[in-house]
Scaffold this active site. Structure first.
Site, PDB file in Angstrom:
ATOM      1  N   ARG A  18       0.809  -1.348  -0.012  1.00 23.64           N
ATOM      2  CA  ARG A  18       0.196   0.036   0.027  1.00 23.64           C
ATOM      3  C   ARG A  18       0.791   1.389  -0.093  1.00 23.64           C
ATOM      4  NH1 ARG A  18      -3.852  -0.535   5.099  1.00 23.64           N
ATOM      5  NH2 ARG A  18      -1.808  -1.534   5.647  1.00 23.64           N
ATOM      6  N   ASN A  36      -6.110  -2.830   1.922  1.00 24.55           N
ATOM      7  CA  ASN A  36      -5.959  -4.272   2.025  1.00 24.55           C
ATOM      8  C   ASN A  36      -7.460  -4.755   2.040  1.00 24.55           C
ATOM      9  OD1 ASN A  36      -3.096  -4.261   1.987  1.00 24.55           O
ATOM     10  ND2 ASN A  36      -3.068  -4.490   4.065  1.00 24.55           N
TER      11      ASN A  36
END
Length: 92
Positions: A18, A36
């Site tokens: 990320r 996520n």
């Protein structure tokens, strides 16, 4: 305008995917978000110039150093909202 939606499968959580995606998006002048998912995937919604979106997609195909991307499901979707920056969102 069209946005790029990606669902990324493989070893993509716990490897800074990320944060690394956020860094790449900023570099490519792409807005949107990354998060996520509880199923182990990473989801991305990206907005920007087509060339920049394709560059981000190509980067996501490999991801950061310790990631192992198995596949990416992509969709070009009609824009529903406009983002002003690129954010890392909480897991859903």
């Amino acid at each position: 305008m069209i946005d790029l939606s990606m669902m990324i499968f493989g070893r993509v959580q716990g490897v800074y995917f990320r944060k690394s995606t956020e860094k790449q998006a900023v570099q490519y002048n792409v807005t949107g978000w990354v998060r996520n998912r509880k199923d182990g995937t990473v989801e991305v919604l990206a907005q920007g110039e087509e060339e920049a979106l394709i560059s981000l997609l190509k980067w996501c195909e490999k991801g950061p150093r310790f990631a192992k991307v198995e596949r990416i499901d992509i969709n070009w979707i009609k824009r529903k909202e406009v983002f002003s920056n690129f954010d890392v969102l909480a897991t859903i």
